[in-house]
Design a protein around this motif. Sequence first.
Motif, PDB file in Angstrom:
ATOM      1  N   TRP A 204       0.481  -3.342  -0.384  1.00 14.76           N
ATOM      2  CA  TRP A 204       1.370  -3.722  -0.952  1.00 14.76           C
ATOM      3  C   TRP A 204       2.406  -2.939  -1.117  1.00 14.76           C
ATOM      4  N   LEU A 205       2.051  -1.769  -1.717  1.00 16.17           N
ATOM      5  CA  LEU A 205       3.168  -0.767  -2.097  1.00 16.17           C
ATOM      6  C   LEU A 205       3.494  -0.507  -0.612  1.00 16.17           C
ATOM      7  N   LEU A 206       3.311  -0.369   0.074  1.00 17.30           N
ATOM      8  CA  LEU A 206       3.333   0.316   1.539  1.00 17.30           C
ATOM      9  C   LEU A 206       4.652  -0.908   2.393  1.00 17.30           C
ATOM     10  N   LEU A 207       4.317  -2.009   1.565  1.00 16.94           N
ATOM     11  CA  LEU A 207       4.800  -2.491   2.456  1.00 16.94           C
ATOM     12  C   LEU A 207       6.468  -3.001   1.795  1.00 16.94           C
ATOM     13  N   LYS A 208       6.225  -2.757   0.549  1.00 20.63           N
ATOM     14  CA  LYS A 208       7.512  -2.479  -0.700  1.00 20.63           C
ATOM     15  C   LYS A 208       7.986  -1.302  -0.261  1.00 20.63           C
ATOM     16  N   GLY A 209       8.054  -0.651   0.795  1.00 25.21           N
ATOM     17  CA  GLY A 209       9.023   0.441   1.333  1.00 25.21           C
ATOM     18  C   GLY A 209       8.334   1.850  -0.028  1.00 25.21           C
ATOM     19  N   CYS A 210       6.657   1.750  -0.629  1.00 24.07           N
ATOM     20  CA  CYS A 210       6.415   3.106  -1.036  1.00 24.07           C
ATOM     21  C   CYS A 210       5.406   4.132  -0.340  1.00 24.07           C
ATOM     22  N   LYS A 211       5.916   4.597   1.143  1.00 22.90           N
ATOM     23  CA  LYS A 211       5.203   5.452   1.672  1.00 22.90           C
ATOM     24  C   LYS A 211       4.978   6.515   1.637  1.00 22.90           C
ATOM     25  N   LYS A 212       6.250   7.453   1.153  1.00 23.74           N
ATOM     26  CA  LYS A 212       5.980   8.276   0.233  1.00 23.74           C
ATOM     27  C   LYS A 212       5.542   8.739  -1.005  1.00 23.74           C
ATOM     28  N   LEU A 213       5.271   7.648  -1.824  1.00 24.59           N
ATOM     29  CA  LEU A 213       4.935   7.717  -2.828  1.00 24.59           C
ATOM     30  C   LEU A 213       3.270   8.906  -3.918  1.00 24.59           C
ATOM     31  N   ASP A 214       3.959   9.340  -4.928  1.00 18.94           N
ATOM     32  CA  ASP A 214       2.899  10.693  -5.164  1.00 18.94           C
ATOM     33  C   ASP A 214       1.609   9.824  -4.973  1.00 18.94           C
ATOM     34  N   ARG A 215       1.178  10.602  -4.650  1.00 24.46           N
ATOM     35  CA  ARG A 215      -0.791  10.556  -3.836  1.00 24.46           C
ATOM     36  C   ARG A 215      -1.188  10.035  -5.753  1.00 24.46           C
ATOM     37  N   LYS A 216      -0.861  11.026  -6.677  1.00 22.32           N
ATOM     38  CA  LYS A 216      -2.239  10.566  -8.289  1.00 22.32           C
ATOM     39  C   LYS A 216      -1.309   9.188  -8.568  1.00 22.32           C
ATOM     40  N   VAL A 217       0.306   9.129  -8.801  1.00 19.90           N
ATOM     41  CA  VAL A 217       0.635   7.499  -9.200  1.00 19.90           C
ATOM     42  C   VAL A 217      -0.152   6.734  -8.449  1.00 19.90           C
ATOM     43  N   CYS A 218       0.060   6.764  -6.667  1.00 16.56           N
ATOM     44  CA  CYS A 218      -0.584   6.182  -5.623  1.00 16.56           C
ATOM     45  C   CYS A 218      -2.348   5.315  -5.900  1.00 16.56           C
ATOM     46  N   GLU A 219      -3.537   6.418  -6.370  1.00 17.99           N
ATOM     47  CA  GLU A 219      -3.655   5.984  -5.827  1.00 17.99           C
ATOM     48  C   GLU A 219      -4.334   5.793  -7.259  1.00 17.99           C
ATOM     49  N   GLY A 220      -3.775   6.004  -8.334  1.00 22.54           N
ATOM     50  CA  GLY A 220      -3.601   6.172  -9.711  1.00 22.54           C
ATOM     51  C   GLY A 220      -4.087   4.565  -9.970  1.00 22.54           C
ATOM     52  N   ILE A 221      -2.746   4.108  -9.388  1.00 18.88           N
ATOM     53  CA  ILE A 221      -2.474   2.198 -10.075  1.00 18.88           C
ATOM     54  C   ILE A 221      -3.814   1.714  -8.364  1.00 18.88           C
ATOM     55  N   CYS A 222      -3.784   2.126  -7.876  1.00 18.60           N
ATOM     56  CA  CYS A 222      -4.796   1.362  -7.110  1.00 18.60           C
ATOM     57  C   CYS A 222      -6.228   1.257  -7.195  1.00 18.60           C
ATOM     58  N   GLU A 223      -6.511   2.463  -8.221  1.00 17.44           N
ATOM     59  CA  GLU A 223      -7.983   2.391  -9.156  1.00 17.44           C
ATOM     60  C   GLU A 223      -7.887   1.178 -10.005  1.00 17.44           C
ATOM     61  N   VAL A 224      -7.149   1.396 -10.522  1.00 16.94           N
ATOM     62  CA  VAL A 224      -6.847   0.147 -11.304  1.00 16.94           C
ATOM     63  C   VAL A 224      -6.825  -0.987 -11.293  1.00 16.94           C
ATOM     64  N   MET A 225      -6.288  -1.500  -9.713  1.00 20.77           N
ATOM     65  CA  MET A 225      -6.779  -2.380  -8.903  1.00 20.77           C
ATOM     66  C   MET A 225      -8.178  -2.629  -8.124  1.00 20.77           C
ATOM     67  N   ALA A 226      -8.980  -2.088  -8.256  1.00 11.54           N
ATOM     68  CA  ALA A 226     -10.578  -1.746  -8.461  1.00 11.54           C
ATOM     69  C   ALA A 226     -11.031  -2.355  -9.406  1.00 11.54           C
ATOM     70  N   HIS A 227     -10.785  -1.532 -10.812  1.00 12.24           N
ATOM     71  CA  HIS A 227     -11.633  -1.724 -11.500  1.00 12.24           C
ATOM     72  C   HIS A 227     -11.083  -3.741 -12.037  1.00 12.24           C
ATOM     73  N   LEU A 228     -10.071  -3.843 -11.879  1.00 15.20           N
ATOM     74  CA  LEU A 228      -9.579  -5.273 -12.330  1.00 15.20           C
ATOM     75  C   LEU A 228     -10.590  -6.279 -11.850  1.00 15.20           C
ATOM     76  N   TRP A 229     -10.754  -6.222 -10.115  1.00 10.78           N
ATOM     77  CA  TRP A 229     -11.746  -6.807  -8.810  1.00 10.78           C
ATOM     78  C   TRP A 229     -12.848  -7.045 -10.011  1.00 10.78           C
ATOM     79  N   LEU A 230     -13.773  -5.630 -10.464  1.00 10.88           N
ATOM     80  CA  LEU A 230     -15.348  -5.813 -11.113  1.00 10.88           C
ATOM     81  C   LEU A 230     -15.197  -5.910 -11.785  1.00 10.88           C
ATOM     82  N   GLU A 231     -14.073  -6.343 -13.125  1.00 14.44           N
ATOM     83  CA  GLU A 231     -13.918  -7.487 -13.957  1.00 14.44           C
ATOM     84  C   GLU A 231     -14.238  -8.940 -13.903  1.00 14.44           C
ATOM     85  N   TRP A 232     -12.922  -8.859 -12.974  1.00 15.00           N
ATOM     86  CA  TRP A 232     -13.102 -10.934 -12.724  1.00 15.00           C
ATOM     87  C   TRP A 232     -14.033 -11.609 -11.763  1.00 15.00           C
ATOM     88  N   PHE A 233     -14.745 -10.509 -10.135  1.00 14.84           N
ATOM     89  CA  PHE A 233     -15.937 -10.470  -9.674  1.00 14.84           C
ATOM     90  C   PHE A 233     -16.925 -10.983 -10.952  1.00 14.84           C
TER      91      PHE A 233
END
Length: 310
Positions: A204-233
């Motif tokens: 999603w971030l790559l498709l929005k043009g965030c190819k050079k996003l700071d790695r800590k920010v990128c991996e952090g928000i992706c881990e938030v999505m993983a955590h949200l998925w666990l609760e949702w599933f």
Amino acid sequence: MGNTGSSRVPNKPSPRFLGYHSAPNFAICHVCNRNIERWDNLRQLTFWGLKFCKMHEVDGTPRCSGCNRFQIEGQMEYVNLGDGRKLCSDCYSIAIFDPSKCNRLIEKMREFYKELNLEVDKDIPILLVDKDYMDKRQGAIGLTTFDHRKVWTITNYSKNGDNIQVQKAKKTLTKGKVTSILLLFGMPDVIMGAILAHEMMHAWLLLKGCKKLDRKVCEGICEVMAHLWLEWFCDEGKNNLDSYTTEQAEFTKNLKILHAYKITTRDDKIYGDGFREAQRAVSTSNLHKTLQHIVRHKTLPPRIHSNSTC
């Protein structure tokens, strides 16, 4: 999953969620059923309520790559995935080995993202690959690619006794902002879903043009999505576990608790601190505002400090 045990023993062991635990006199090893008479020879997977001898960490005792439990002597053999990984019978019963079961997981993931009003290009191939391929990518368990390449993807599998054999075919990927999402086969579905949720946010971030996003920010928000998925599933109201047996549903909920705990307590800067900072941002300004800020400014929203007192 990583090894929860350690060769280093603290001077004063204290009970922890996944770590050591002292014993008053001796404990019984759940793996070999022998007495453990010295606390410095004792290890414990506290979450599963299992005590075991320190030697089992290095003596070749099979350990499940899904839940991290050791195989108990005299009980059912663990399933061999053919790449150094093994699965207990519980993890095997809900693991994903081929595209047919993975497609059902992808459908659930689309539903999860849709409920969050997030859309990811449905034409992006989501493929299963083996550990040999992932080891060439620094041992990843999930990977979002954006370069043109050919991938040996798993198309089917068979089980011979306690051994899994996979069939593979070469797939040529179409060049684009995102060329594929790759997942390591043979993981329990709830964990593979968390990995897919993480990787889909990368896409999603790559498709929005965030190819050079700071790695800590990128991996952090992706881990938030993983955590949200666990609760949702594992939400009782979603009926995602209705097709499971009672035992499978209960075990899946336990894996969800374990994996969510690992996400929230990871102690490295990129994934651990990144998750906690992104989680604080989402809690303060909600998911969509946080994502909009990341896309526009390539960073998390500034923290809001309240001057009020309770």
